[in-house]
Write a protein that holds these residues in place. Structure first.
Motif, PDB file in Angstrom:
ATOM      1  N   TRP A   6       1.059  -0.825   0.027  1.00  0.00           N
ATOM      2  CA  TRP A   6       0.201   0.019  -0.012  1.00  0.00           C
ATOM      3  C   TRP A   6       1.055   1.047  -0.161  1.00  0.00           C
ATOM      4  CZ3 TRP A   6      -4.534  -0.042  -1.385  1.00  0.00           C
ATOM      5  CH2 TRP A   6      -5.547   1.661  -0.616  1.00  0.00           C
ATOM      6  N   THR A  11      -1.034   6.152   4.007  1.00  0.00           N
ATOM      7  CA  THR A  11      -1.002   5.947   4.915  1.00  0.00           C
ATOM      8  C   THR A  11      -0.124   6.712   5.888  1.00  0.00           C
ATOM      9  OG1 THR A  11      -0.039   3.440   3.476  1.00  0.00           O
ATOM     10  CG2 THR A  11       0.674   3.623   6.977  1.00  0.00           C
ATOM     11  N   TYR A  84     -10.435   5.527   6.482  1.00  0.00           N
ATOM     12  CA  TYR A  84     -10.858   4.242   7.315  1.00  0.00           C
ATOM     13  C   TYR A  84      -9.516   3.923   7.766  1.00  0.00           C
ATOM     14  CZ  TYR A  84     -13.400   3.573   2.537  1.00  0.00           C
ATOM     15  OH  TYR A  84     -14.552   4.263   2.385  1.00  0.00           O
ATOM     16  N   VAL A  86      -6.354   0.283   9.362  1.00  0.00           N
ATOM     17  CA  VAL A  86      -6.791  -1.814   9.152  1.00  0.00           C
ATOM     18  C   VAL A  86      -6.387  -1.981  10.411  1.00  0.00           C
ATOM     19  CG1 VAL A  86      -5.296  -2.886   7.901  1.00  0.00           C
ATOM     20  CG2 VAL A  86      -6.092  -0.962   7.032  1.00  0.00           C
ATOM     21  N   ILE A  99      -4.323  -4.854   2.143  1.00  0.00           N
ATOM     22  CA  ILE A  99      -5.142  -3.780   2.047  1.00  0.00           C
ATOM     23  C   ILE A  99      -5.774  -3.210   0.882  1.00  0.00           C
ATOM     24  CG2 ILE A  99      -5.142  -1.269   2.500  1.00  0.00           C
ATOM     25  CD1 ILE A  99      -2.309  -1.576   4.548  1.00  0.00           C
ATOM     26  N   ALA A 100      -5.390  -3.918  -0.317  1.00  0.00           N
ATOM     27  CA  ALA A 100      -5.658  -3.802  -1.110  1.00  0.00           C
ATOM     28  C   ALA A 100      -6.924  -4.320  -1.798  1.00  0.00           C
ATOM     29  CB  ALA A 100      -4.834  -3.940  -2.684  1.00  0.00           C
ATOM     30  N   MET A 103      -9.586  -2.860   0.691  1.00  0.00           N
ATOM     31  CA  MET A 103      -9.985  -2.368   0.000  1.00  0.00           C
ATOM     32  C   MET A 103     -11.289  -2.104  -0.850  1.00  0.00           C
ATOM     33  SD  MET A 103     -10.216   1.280   1.505  1.00  0.00           S
ATOM     34  CE  MET A 103     -10.338   1.868   0.535  1.00  0.00           C
ATOM     35  N   MET A 106     -14.660  -3.077  -0.181  1.00  0.00           N
ATOM     36  CA  MET A 106     -15.597  -2.434   0.411  1.00  0.00           C
ATOM     37  C   MET A 106     -16.515  -1.612  -0.520  1.00  0.00           C
ATOM     38  SD  MET A 106     -16.241  -0.764   3.911  1.00  0.00           S
ATOM     39  CE  MET A 106     -14.563  -0.597   4.742  1.00  0.00           C
ATOM     40  N   LEU A 157     -10.307  -4.006   8.475  1.00  0.00           N
ATOM     41  CA  LEU A 157     -10.108  -2.698   7.739  1.00  0.00           C
ATOM     42  C   LEU A 157     -11.494  -2.289   8.081  1.00  0.00           C
ATOM     43  CD1 LEU A 157     -10.181  -0.828   5.595  1.00  0.00           C
ATOM     44  CD2 LEU A 157     -11.035  -1.413   3.676  1.00  0.00           C
ATOM     45  N   ARG A 159     -14.411   1.042   8.864  1.00  0.00           N
ATOM     46  CA  ARG A 159     -15.009   2.467   8.477  1.00  0.00           C
ATOM     47  C   ARG A 159     -14.556   2.702  10.265  1.00  0.00           C
ATOM     48  NH1 ARG A 159     -18.284   4.390   4.161  1.00  0.00           N
ATOM     49  NH2 ARG A 159     -17.803   2.128   3.897  1.00  0.00           N
TER      50      ARG A 159
END
Length: 207
Positions: A6, A11, A84, A86, A99-100, A103, A106, A157, A159
């Motif tokens: 990521w 970040t 967001y 993580v 992470i990708a 996401m 989501m 992850l 919100r």
């Protein structure tokens, strides 16, 4: 952290360290030379060096761990300023593209997307079907995304606004993760997902 894919520019890294001073200093040395641009280290009160490795099937150990970890997450959440967040626990090693992939699952009505990892004391994943009844753990299906009643915080992850509205360790029964997802489900606004395509290594977990 050194190898995660990521983008560093997207970040904000928060390291919550509940450990002896020597390890805290080791973390600080890593921060000084890492290529993350925005890093914050929170040194929490040490509740006992052996607590994390104690047998959580004992009620007094489970309650002590749940209380301590919830406090650490509350401290960490106060430092979050992004939409967001993580969470990655210290004994969970996610794949480099985690992470990708989280996401990508989501959506507007989704509050969290969890990666998969095995628990310490059972062979299922740390995820369950029913938010109101903490029962059978979900098996790994090896592919796809499915709705769940809740999951652990090993690699998930979230919100951020949902965490701010509900709060970690809400409720009166069960662990902080069970309580949080129970309150989210009762609100009726959000879905929680599990991504079977993101399998993490859990140090000490059952296979």
């Amino acid at each position: 952290l050194n190898s995660q894919a990521w983008p560093r520019s997207q970040t904000k890294l928060v390291l919550a360290v509940d450990a002896p001073t020597a390890f805290y200093e080791r973390v600080r040395r890593w921060v000084a030379k890492c290529d993350y641009r925005d890093v914050r280290v929170i040194h929490s009160h040490v509740a006992g060096q052996q607590l994390a490795d104690a047998d959580r099937r004992r009620p007094e150990v489970y309650e002590a761990v749940a209380s301590r970890v919830a406090a650490i997450y509350r401290d960490a959440c106060q430092a979050v300023t992004t939409d967001y967040v993580v969470f990655v626990e210290d004994d969970v090693i996610p794949p480099l593209d985690a992470i990708a992939k989280l996401m990508a699952a989501m959506d507007r009505d989704v509050c969290s997307v969890s990666a998969c990892y095995y628990g310490r004391y059972h062979r299922g994943l740390v995820a369950w079907d029913d938010a109101e009844r903490f029962g059978e753990f979900i098996p790994w299906s090896r592919s796809g995304v499915e709705p769940v009643g809740g999951n652990g915080f090993g690699c998930v992850l979230f919100r951020t606004k949902v965490l701010q509205e509900v709060g970690v360790c809400s409720g009166t029964a069960g662990g902080y993760d069970q309580n949080l997802y129970r309150e989210i489900a009762r609100g009726g606004k959000w879905r929680s997902l599990l991504n079977h395509d993101v399998m993490c290594q859990h140090l000490g977990g059952c296979l």
